[in-house]
Design an enzyme around this catalytic site. Structure first.
Site, short mmCIF file in Angstrom:
data_model
loop_
_atom_site.label_atom_id
_atom_site.label_comp_id
_atom_site.label_asym_id
_atom_site.label_seq_id
_atom_site.Cartn_x
_atom_site.Cartn_y
_atom_site.Cartn_z
N ASN A 92 36.62 -9.27 -86.03
CA ASN A 92 37.26 -8.50 -84.95
C ASN A 92 37.11 -6.95 -85.04
O ASN A 92 37.16 -6.30 -84.23
CB ASN A 92 38.73 -8.63 -84.93
CG ASN A 92 39.74 -7.82 -84.25
OD1 ASN A 92 39.92 -7.75 -83.10
ND2 ASN A 92 40.43 -6.88 -85.10
N SER A 144 33.41 -7.06 -76.10
CA SER A 144 33.92 -5.87 -74.93
C SER A 144 33.43 -6.20 -73.50
O SER A 144 32.10 -6.61 -73.34
CB SER A 144 33.75 -4.78 -75.32
OG SER A 144 34.11 -3.56 -74.36
N TYR A 157 28.79 2.49 -78.35
CA TYR A 157 29.79 0.96 -78.48
C TYR A 157 29.15 -0.17 -77.42
O TYR A 157 29.26 -1.15 -77.94
CB TYR A 157 31.19 1.55 -77.94
CG TYR A 157 32.33 0.65 -78.12
CD1 TYR A 157 32.89 0.43 -79.14
CD2 TYR A 157 32.45 -0.06 -76.72
CE1 TYR A 157 33.92 -0.77 -79.01
CE2 TYR A 157 33.35 -1.22 -76.69
CZ TYR A 157 34.24 -1.27 -77.98
OH TYR A 157 35.28 -2.13 -77.89
N ALA A 159 26.23 -0.87 -76.42
CA ALA A 159 25.12 -1.44 -77.00
C ALA A 159 25.57 -2.52 -78.27
O ALA A 159 24.78 -3.47 -78.58
CB ALA A 159 23.99 -0.31 -77.50
N SER A 160 26.38 -2.03 -79.13
CA SER A 160 26.76 -2.64 -80.42
C SER A 160 27.40 -4.04 -79.98
O SER A 160 27.25 -5.01 -80.54
CB SER A 160 27.48 -1.88 -81.32
OG SER A 160 28.91 -1.51 -80.79
N LYS A 161 28.27 -3.92 -78.87
CA LYS A 161 29.15 -5.18 -78.52
C LYS A 161 28.13 -5.91 -77.56
O LYS A 161 28.39 -7.34 -77.61
CB LYS A 161 29.94 -4.71 -77.44
CG LYS A 161 31.17 -3.96 -78.37
CD LYS A 161 31.87 -4.93 -79.13
CE LYS A 161 33.07 -4.32 -80.08
NZ LYS A 161 33.73 -4.99 -80.93
#
Length: 268
Positions: A92, A144, A157, A159-161
């Site tokens: 998380n 997300s 953010y 791209a990371s998700k």
């Protein structure tokens, strides 16, 4: 309906506040035994007390989840504390700020991916052998809506998700034979400290739109045209996470569950 989570062992990262805390409390109501990880020791202590008040058991492990060494040490200690087995992992932890592509340095890209993606990789790498040995397990990754429908900011953010979703899908394919289910939730805008804390989404969005933080958030929500017309609550995401981890979702794997107020418009 019975979730069959009473007495089950659960590890949650980023459990000091927001969705992580509400998820811990929701598992506590089911009577689960929890190990909770976060860098915020004070917040973790408050979550532990909330879990106990809800009827569960919880132990806090302070950990810097952007550190490979800390993850190895603290996740190992948490699993040992739970008796050497683990039924559920909830990845998380995460952070983000509103910055344009041109504003982002290599260092900032690395920092975003280290916490938002590599912490999931590193924690899962430790947990999977445990679940394989016991012949079952469930992993829920917090992604997300921006992973599926990116905006111009925050692009790092998003791209990371998106990477979290690829990890979820790929591991669900490879671990199905081991009776390990791997799913993701994809929350939309949820009013948590992730937004409200200093340097969080609300403050950085205010700077981006040249507005007060609250007005900037309201402006952003109007642009997204959420059908439900409001931000979500962390407990609304927690409820879906608990469902995906439970026996009620025993035939659910490789799925991405939107908890987004209708922000995603695509059919697939």
């Amino acid at each position: 309906m019975d979730t069959n989570l009473k007495g089950k062992t659960v590890l949650i990262t980023g459990a000091a506040k927001g969705i992580g805390r509400e998820t811990a409390i929701a598992f506590g109501r089911e009577g689960s035994r929890l190990a909770l990880l976060d860098i915020d020791a004070t917040g973790l202590g408050e979550t532990v007390e909330a879990v106990k008040a809800a009827g569960g058991q919880a132990t806090a492990f302070k950990a810097d989840l952007s550190s490979a060494t800390d993850i190895e040490d603290k996740v190992g200690a948490a699993i040992a504390h739970l008796g050497g087995g683990l039924d559920v992992l909830v990845n998380n932890v995460g952070s983000g700020a509103v910055r344009t592509f041109d504003q982002l340095t290599d260092s900032e890209w690395d920092k975003t991916f280290s916490l938002n993606f590599m912490s999931y990789v590193r924690t899962t790498r430790i947990v999977l052998p445990v679940m394989r040995k016991q012949g079952k397990g469930a992993i829920v990754n917090n992604a997300s809506d921006l992973a599926r429908q990116p905006e111009g900011v925050p692009i790092d953010y998003s791209a990371s998700k998106a990477a979290v979703l690829a990890l979820t899908k790929g591991l669900a394919r490879s671990e199905g034979a081991n009776n390990i289910r791997i799913n993701a939730v994809a929350p939309g805008p949820v009013w948590t400290p992730f937004w409200t804390q200093p340097g969080g989404f609300a403050e950085t969005m205010g700077k981006f739109h040249n507005m007060e933080p609250q007005k900037a958030v309201e402006h952003e929500m109007s642009l997204r045209q959420l059908p439900l017309g409001r931000l979500g609550k962390p407990e609304e995401v927690a409820n879906v996470i608990v469902f995906l981890a439970s026996d009620l979702a025993s035939f659910v794997t490789s799925s991405v569950w939107g908890v987004d107020g209708g922000s995603i418009r695509a059919i697939a």
